[in-house]
Design a protein around this motif. Structure first.
Motif, mmCIF file in Angstrom:
data_model
loop_
_atom_site.group_PDB
_atom_site.id
_atom_site.type_symbol
_atom_site.label_atom_id
_atom_site.label_comp_id
_atom_site.label_asym_id
_atom_site.label_seq_id
_atom_site.Cartn_x
_atom_site.Cartn_y
_atom_site.Cartn_z
ATOM 1 N N UNK A 1 -2.881 -24.420 63.056
ATOM 2 C CA UNK A 1 -2.940 -23.151 62.327
ATOM 3 C C UNK A 1 -3.461 -23.358 60.919
ATOM 4 N N UNK A 2 -2.956 -24.384 60.237
ATOM 5 C CA UNK A 2 -3.397 -24.519 58.845
ATOM 6 C C UNK A 2 -4.851 -24.970 58.765
ATOM 7 N N UNK A 3 -5.301 -25.732 59.751
ATOM 8 C CA UNK A 3 -6.724 -26.088 59.758
ATOM 9 C C UNK A 3 -7.566 -24.836 59.995
ATOM 10 N N UNK B 1 -6.837 -21.845 59.375
ATOM 11 C CA UNK B 1 -6.823 -20.966 58.201
ATOM 12 C C UNK B 1 -7.933 -21.360 57.238
ATOM 13 N N UNK B 2 -8.044 -22.693 56.972
ATOM 14 C CA UNK B 2 -9.083 -23.138 56.038
ATOM 15 C C UNK B 2 -10.468 -22.917 56.621
ATOM 16 N N UNK B 3 -10.603 -23.172 57.928
ATOM 17 C CA UNK B 3 -11.916 -23.007 58.561
ATOM 18 C C UNK B 3 -12.358 -21.553 58.557
#
Lengths: 885, 151
Positions: free
Chosen positions: B133-135, B137-139
């Motif tokens: 999820x956090x990846x 979000x950045x992508x």
């Protein structure tokens, strides 16, 4: 480039054309990085790669310096710079631009900027100071992604002195509504704690809040800090035990969201972290340990699935159980668990099993006993790592009785695995360990060098040793320990001839001579050096010394070097018949010693005398005694007797004696289960005294009988024998080993104490008198007359036998009477006189008298006899009889 | 604590390097050299653990790539193997059936994923979903900010 990569690369275009799938942005073929990577893979040599990268770096340099380069281009350039750095080419000019990119770029450019910074720099770099303001700004950003990025970089590296500048902002994040921010903030504080613990002292209360965070991820992160804190100071955190136990119970009980499962095991990382913390808390603290017994047991029970991760938990659990205050029930379960590891066919688990055993045998060496055979198998494992771990384990169970076998195994391992490394390591062992080292180590080392067939490998090893010593001696020698110098001298003396072709032999001689002249060289070392010089066959004048030993050596050297005939006689190339001992032998025979009998003859004699009720002398012979003699034999003190002039004179005599382990004399203690019955029959074969396996002392014997077992045995039994020598001293006999001091050694030592060398030799050439005493009935008066007429006597204190209804003296004498058929002549007050005579053996029919007096807690015994060895052996049997009572 | 993580190919080519403790450049090169020779020199059916100076080395081969990390001596080797495995799982989830080429050409992505999984040499987040999820979000942010410009 290998075929494999080329093949994959031929598929490249199709891969690249599959441009950006969701999430995974594949690289566009036209990108500069793509071209660079492709270009590199097409190259055939390192040299070409270097040239290409140099060109690439030039172009990067140019671009980053250009004012027209946009941040977006800069991002792409940075990725290329990272790639070049990974290939091992410095792109330090780009560091400053990485910081600039993190500072000025948009969010996604910033991301690459921060990544480049974290890859290029480390926390001691001064560049990092330029980043502080950027980090501070991003920490305060309203964009969560920017805050995350800043926290990520801070958790990886931050200049120690600048922590106060951002600490308040990071602290603030501990209460951030987003769990990911809180988690990263906790990890940032953990990093601060590691690099500057006093900076974060005031926020310990906030750590507690993080520990109680409703999000398990944040709580897990806070455990990193607590593990560190508790490790350093467990006393201050005992109050947390309850919470930790509760958390672990909940985790084990599957109370966490399924998200945290890993291969259907609940939060294994968290479990292991908690187990580690509990180990620190419960160590040496019974009260605290009792709080965790239940949950530890539950962890053991729950981790039953056959998956690596459960084994990881089990391993940690076992470690914790053995670290905290012991509870026998848990220990049993943990030991069982270790057993499963050790017996597992999976090599990783076996490794960990050995590791766990290594850990637990420090508390109870007997835990290794059930796994003896596995351990022996691992000792020969094809994987050196397993071997090494096994040696580590053996090292932990080393005791006085198995030390030599174990040290030997270790040296063997070193020699087999890394020849050159072995010499270097031993060099540093000798330089560091120096004179406090046990003499066994240099002895074993020299033996390893000396033994073995004279093949190319051995010769290389020796040559390498010689070369390394020559270069050592060329440097500063003042700091080298004496023992090391002795080793060096011996090796140079023996093996310098190996390097003759490449250098003049005089150079070694000069180095040795320099050693002699140095003030710090001890006299013992000097005699080793002279020994080496003698072997090198030259004649330095060194006869002015005041030390008589040195002087004698020097004189010998001088005379020998002038008189070649004499030298040939005194230092023959190889004297396998050991004729120099003839004198001793004839002297001993003249004094009434029994002639030498070969081992099988002795065996027959023993069979004939089977009627003996006494136990044969098969007890044991510590290996240390037998092994040290081999290198000692070549030491300068014996030089004039045995040393040959040529370097290779050692091999012949060593081959049979030392390549195999000497297991025959080692006490067979088998512990709980195993091969006790079988072992006894093999192990109790009488070992006559002459069998002391020293090459010096049993010269004419054919290959000594005692070594036969190890060569002619089935491999399996060989392993068992090895096991018995490795695990000797463990198990139930541990405490009594001193009392049951092996008979032969005991006698040997007695002789050494009492006498000059020729006595020792005499004693050793003579089979131990087989003692069969019968009562000798004499009156007190006759006893007195006899007493005065006997010349050989011996005094020794024996232990008293204590019983309830008898005086100690009476009880002891009765015990002796019962066991050894002695005649108690009279008891007067605290003194008693006893008489017996021998029925068989060399002193047949001869009497032996004992005069016993109670002295404090022991019985002072004075033995007299007309036969010199009778008191000795009778005393031994008395000792044995009393020990057994 | 983990001190470093290296990814290299069967030919000993470095594909990714992450240093969690400050180590001088020269030392890094030596470690990379030692690790590749040691790990590539292991016989089949050996265990996945090695010793190097004071560190414990845990490695595992996935297809043509070796994942190799250096740990403190008191760390749990089996757990470290699972750390490597989880990282592979994360890469796999992100790239979809990951192969060496994905990592060669998108190494910065591999680094981003690593930074969300391990932080300062410790496991930061063990939940696969949370990391992804956090990846993402950045992508997403990347795509959002890139698209308007490209259109």
């Amino acid at each position: 480039m290998s075929d494999v990569v080329e093949k994959t690369l031929s598929a490249l275009p199709s891969l690249l054309s599959l441009d950006s799938q969701a999430g995974a942005g594949k690289l566009s073929p036209s990108s500069k990085l793509g071209n660079l990577i492709k270009g590199i893979t097409e190259l055939t040599s390192k040299h070409e790669e270097e040239r290409l990268i140099k060109k690439e770096l030039e172009s990067i340099k140019e671009q980053v310096a250009s004012p027209n380069t946009t941040m977006r281009q800069m991002k792409e350039i940075m990725v290329r710079a990272i790639y070049c750095e990974m290939l091992g080419y410095q792109a330090s000019f780009s560091y400053i631009h990485a910081i600039k990119l993190a500072q000025q770029g948009s969010v996604l450019e910033k991301r690459v900027g921060y990544l480049a910074v974290s890859l290029f720099l480390n926390e001691t770099d001064e560049f990092l100071l330029l980043l502080v303001n950027t980090v501070l700004k991003d920490l305060q950003s309203t964009n969560l992604i920017e805050v995350c990025m800043a926290l990520t970089v801070v958790s990886q590296m931050f200049p120690k002195d600048m922590i106060p500048a951002i600490l308040p902002v990071v602290e603030e994040k501990l209460t951030h509504p987003k769990e990911i921010i809180r988690r990263k903030a906790v990890l940032a504080l953990y990093k601060f704690y590691l690099i500057a613990p006093n900076q974060v002292q005031h926020i310990h209360s906030k750590f507690r809040k993080a520990l109680c965070d409703k999000d398990p991820g944040v709580m897990t992160a806070s455990l990193h800090i607590y593990l560190q804190l508790i490790k350093e100071n467990p006393e201050s955190y005992k109050d947390l035990t309850g919470s930790m136990v509760t958390i672990l119970r909940q985790v084990v009980g599957g109370k966490l969201p399924l998200d945290f499962n890993y291969h259907s095991v609940p939060a294994p990382w968290l479990q292991i972290q908690l187990l580690r913390i509990l180990a620190y808390l419960g160590k040496e603290d019974q009260g605290t340990s009792e709080m965790m017994y239940d949950v530890l047991e539950e962890s053991l029970r729950r981790a039953e699935m056959n998956h690596n991760i459960t084994y990881a938990i089990l391993f940690e659990c076992v470690k914790t159980i053995y670290t905290v205050h012991p509870k026998s029930q848990l220990l049993e379960k943990a030991a069982e668990c270790i057993g499963n590891f050790v017996l597992s066919p999976k090599i990783n688990l076996k490794y960990l099993g050995l590791k766990a055993l290594t850990y637990v045998v420090q508390q109870d060496a007997n835990l290794a006993l059930p796994h003896q055979m596995t351990i022996i198998e691992c000792l020969d494992h094809s994987d050196v790592i397993i071997k090494r771990e096994t040696l580590e384990l053996l090292f932990r169970i080393t005791n006085a009785q198995n030390v030599t076998v174990i040290v030997e195994k270790m040296l063997e391992f070193l020699r087999l695995t890394y020849n050159v490394w072995f010499i270097q390591t031993m060099n540093s062992v000798f330089s560091l360990g120096g004179d406090v080292m046990q003499p066994d180590i240099p002895n074993n080392f020299l033996r390893l060098l000396a033994e073995g067939v004279d093949n190319v490998e051995d010769r290389q090893l020796r040559l390498f040793a010689v070369d390394s010593y020559v270069s050592l001696l060329q440097g500063e020698t003042a700091k080298l320990p004496q023992r090391f110098l002795q080793v060096i001298s011996w090796v140079l003396g023996e093996y310098s001839y190996l390097r003759e072709e490449e250098s003049d032999p005089g150079s070694v001689m000069r180095l040795l001579a320099r050693l002699l002249d140095q003030r710090h060289t001890s006299t013992e070392t000097r005699s080793w050096v002279l020994g080496a010089m003698t072997k090198l066959c030259s004649s330095p004048v060194y006869s002015g010394s005041l030390n008589t030993v040195l002087r004698q050596k020097a004189q010998e050297l001088m005379i020998l070097s002038q008189d070649t005939k004499l030298r040939a006689r005194v230092l023959p190339a190889e004297d396998s018949s050991l004729s120099f001992l003839d004198g001793y032998v004839s002297e001993a025979l003249a004094a009434g010693a029994a002639p030498y009998k070969s081992p099988h003859q002795r065996q027959e004699d023993l069979v004939q005398e089977k009627a003996l009720s006494l136990e044969p002398y098969g007890l044991s012979l510590p290996v240390s005694l037998s092994s040290c003699s081999i290198t000692d034999r070549r030491s300068p003190t014996l030089l004039s007797m045995s040393s040959g002039l040529s370097g290779n004179s050692t091999e012949l005599s060593h081959q049979e004696g030392s390549t195999t382990l000497k297991l025959e004399g080692v006490k067979r203690v088998w512990g709980k289960d195993g091969y006790l019955a079988q072992q006894q029959s093999a192990g109790e074969t009488p070992t006559p005294l002459v069998e002391l396996p020293s090459p010096l002392l049993s010269p004419q014997s054919p290959p000594s009988q005692t070594q036969k077992p190890s060569s002619g045995l089935e491999p399996d039994q060989e392993k068992r024998q090895l096991a018995s020598s490795l695990f000797v001293g463990l198990g139930s006999h541990n405490s009594v080993c001193l009392v049951r001091f092996p008979s032969t050694v005991w006698l040997f030592i007695k002789h050494c104490q009492s006498a000059n060398q020729s006595n020792v030799v005499k004693a050793l050439f003579k089979p131990l008198p087989l003692l069969l005493p019968v009562p000798l009935t004499v009156s007190t008066g006759d006893y007195g007359k006899m007493w005065l007429s006997f010349s050989h006597d011996l005094k020794q204190n024996l232990q008293l036998v204590t019983t309830e209804h008898q005086e100690p003296l009476t009880a002891t004498l009765d015990a002796l009477k019962g066991k050894l058929h002695l005649h108690v002549v009279d008891i007067i007050g605290s003194e008693g006189i006893v008489a017996c005579r021998l029925l068989q053996g060399p002193g047949q029919g001869q009497p032996c008298l004992l005069h016993c007096r109670v002295h404090a807690d022991s019985l002072a015994v004075w033995l007299r006899s007309p036969v010199p060895e009778l008191p000795d052996s009778l005393l031994y049997h008395c000792q044995k009889a009393l020990t057994e009572t | 604590m983990m001190h470093f993580l290296l990814l290299f190919s069967r030919q000993g080519k470095l594909r990714l390097q992450k240093w969690f403790t400050p180590i001088p450049e020269r030392e890094k090169k030596k470690i990379v050299r030692d690790m590749t020779t040691m790990v590539l020199g292991r016989k089949p059916r050996s265990c996945n653990f090695l010793h190097w100076k004071d560190l414990k080395i845990v490695y595992k081969k996935y297809a043509s790539l070796y994942f190799c990390c250096g740990l403190d001596a008191e760390e749990n080797e089996l757990l470290a193997l699972e750390v490597l495995h989880r990282y592979v799982e994360l890469l796999d989830k992100y790239f979809g059936n990951v192969c060496e080429l994905d990592i060669i050409f998108n190494f910065e992505k591999a680094y981003f994923i690593l930074d969300e999984f391990l932080l300062g040499g410790e496991v930061q987040e063990t939940s696969k979903q949370v990391v992804s999820r956090s990846i993402e979000a950045s992508d997403m942010l990347q795509e959002v900010s890139e698209r308007p410009r490209s259109r």
